[in-house]
Design an enzyme around this catalytic site. Structure first.
Site, PDB file in Angstrom:
ATOM      1  N   GLY A 193       0.782  -1.225   0.000  1.00  0.00           N
ATOM      2  CA  GLY A 193       0.000   0.000   0.000  1.00  0.00           C
ATOM      3  C   GLY A 193       0.820   1.285   0.000  1.00  0.00           C
TER       4      GLY A 193
ATOM      5  N   CYS B  19      -9.098   1.448   6.389  1.00  0.00           N
ATOM      6  CA  CYS B  19      -8.342   2.501   7.058  1.00  0.00           C
ATOM      7  C   CYS B  19      -9.312   3.450   7.763  1.00  0.00           C
ATOM      8  CB  CYS B  19      -7.511   3.304   6.045  1.00  0.00           C
ATOM      9  SG  CYS B  19      -6.317   2.323   5.130  1.00  0.00           S
TER      10      CYS B  19
ATOM     11  N   LYS C 197     -10.830  -3.102  -2.378  1.00  0.00           N
ATOM     12  CA  LYS C 197     -10.520  -4.232  -1.498  1.00  0.00           C
ATOM     13  C   LYS C 197     -11.384  -4.139  -0.251  1.00  0.00           C
ATOM     14  CE  LYS C 197      -6.612  -6.853   0.311  1.00  0.00           C
ATOM     15  NZ  LYS C 197      -5.132  -6.941   0.358  1.00  0.00           N
TER      16      LYS C 197
END
Length: 324
Positions: free
Chosen positions: A45, A129, A164
């Site tokens: 990432g 996140c 995702k």
């Protein structure tokens, strides 16, 4: 024998890639296997700025799995382009860049920056996140936030978008549909599952961060069920992942409805697993007289299977509140 598949506009020569965070930036594995034999290389990432990550220990083995709390360590957009892109750009297979942010604006800016970089195959949105502007709610467990971040990235780039999804939800269906409706070209299912392990001698967590993400063979049945549910609810392709160690594991995901698969934790202890999956898939197809891998997708024989319940079709305020 045709192994090629389409992830929206992105064509893969075969349906096998690697999971973000388990394969570095490709260069780390280049001496161990021919990266050009993969369907794609998916990198760790990237956000706008460099991130140091969490303190150690960051990983801990558990029964049939691995706990990790790396903390999304990375070089940032500029560091990635400078250090790793020259190598990745030379590969004959596409690079899928996993991106993340702490605000919707950050996601969009990273997407915009990579839109200007020639040769990128696709962007994978890591939505597991916390949004610092929304009280720490994860983008991936709040339908409204998920829809907004996908829409913002869709507006910021012409590149194929792969969302995702998080497994930490009541039902995967409304999240899959929200991503599809806002312009995601494909889905990745699933991200790691929140988990914890404790050292009984020290009475402290085995990870310095306390909790982390669970990956490996132990999560495969969960991941397959999520892929199956999402595949019945959306029309966009799915990359299935979670505990793949062999071609047999990968074929389960394809039968459940995945168009492609990603090898993750196995890369740490058996770096050639992805290539072995491709070879084993070919042998399986020969044994069953198949000439096109697409003939496997979604072909599980599920007696009495029905479509998703009506209540699962859309994101609702109640669903979002439950996840917070």
């Amino acid at each position: 024998m045709n192994l090629s598949v389409q992830l929206g506009p992105l064509r893969l020569q075969n349906p096998v890639t690697v999971a973000s965070g388990t394969f570095g930036y490709g260069v780390e594995y280049a001496r161990l296997l021919d990266l050009n034999q993969l369907g794609a290389v998916t990198v760790k990432g990237i956000c706008l700025r460099p991130v140091r990550g969490n303190p150690t220990p960051r990983t801990a083995e558990v029964t049939s799995g691995l706990l990790n709390a790396i903390g999304l360590q990375g070089p940032g957009v500029d560091g990635f382009i400078r250090q790793y892109w020259p190598f990745l750009r030379q590969l004959r297979v596409p690079t899928i860049i996993n991106i993340w942010g702490t605000t919707i604006e950050e996601y969009a800016e990273v997407a915009r920056r990579f839109d200007q970089l020639e040769g990128v195959g696709a962007l994978e949105l890591n939505v597991s996140c916390p949004n610092i502007k929304e009280g720490g709610a994860q983008f991936g467990t709040d339908c409204r936030l998920l829809a907004r971040v996908v829409a913002a990235c869709r507006k910021a780039t012409r590149l194929p978008l792969i969302t995702k999804l998080s497994p930490n939800v009541v039902s995967i269906v409304p999240y899959a549909r929200a991503a599809e409706q806002e312009g995601s070209d494909a889905l990745s299912i699933m991200n790691s599952y929140p988990a914890m392990a404790i050292d009984i001698e020290t009475r402290r967590p085995r990870l310095a961060n306390g909790v982390g993400g669970l990956t490996g063979p132990c999560i495969k049945p969960i991941a397959i069920k999520l892929v199956y549910d999402a595949a019945r609810a959306v029309r966009i392709p799915i990359i299935g992942m979670g505990g793949i160690q062999s071609a047999e594991d990968a074929i389960e995901f394809l039968l459940a409805g995945a168009t492609a698969v990603a090898v993750g934790t196995a890369n740490f202890y058996a770096p050639r697993t992805a290539l072995e999956v491709i070879e084993g898939l070919q042998r399986y197809m020969q044994r069953h007289g198949l000439t096109d891998v697409r003939d496997l997708i979604g072909r599980v024989d599920m007696p009495g299977a029905a479509g998703p319940a009506a209540s699962e079709n859309t994101c609702t305020p109640a669903e979002s509140r439950m996840q917070q």
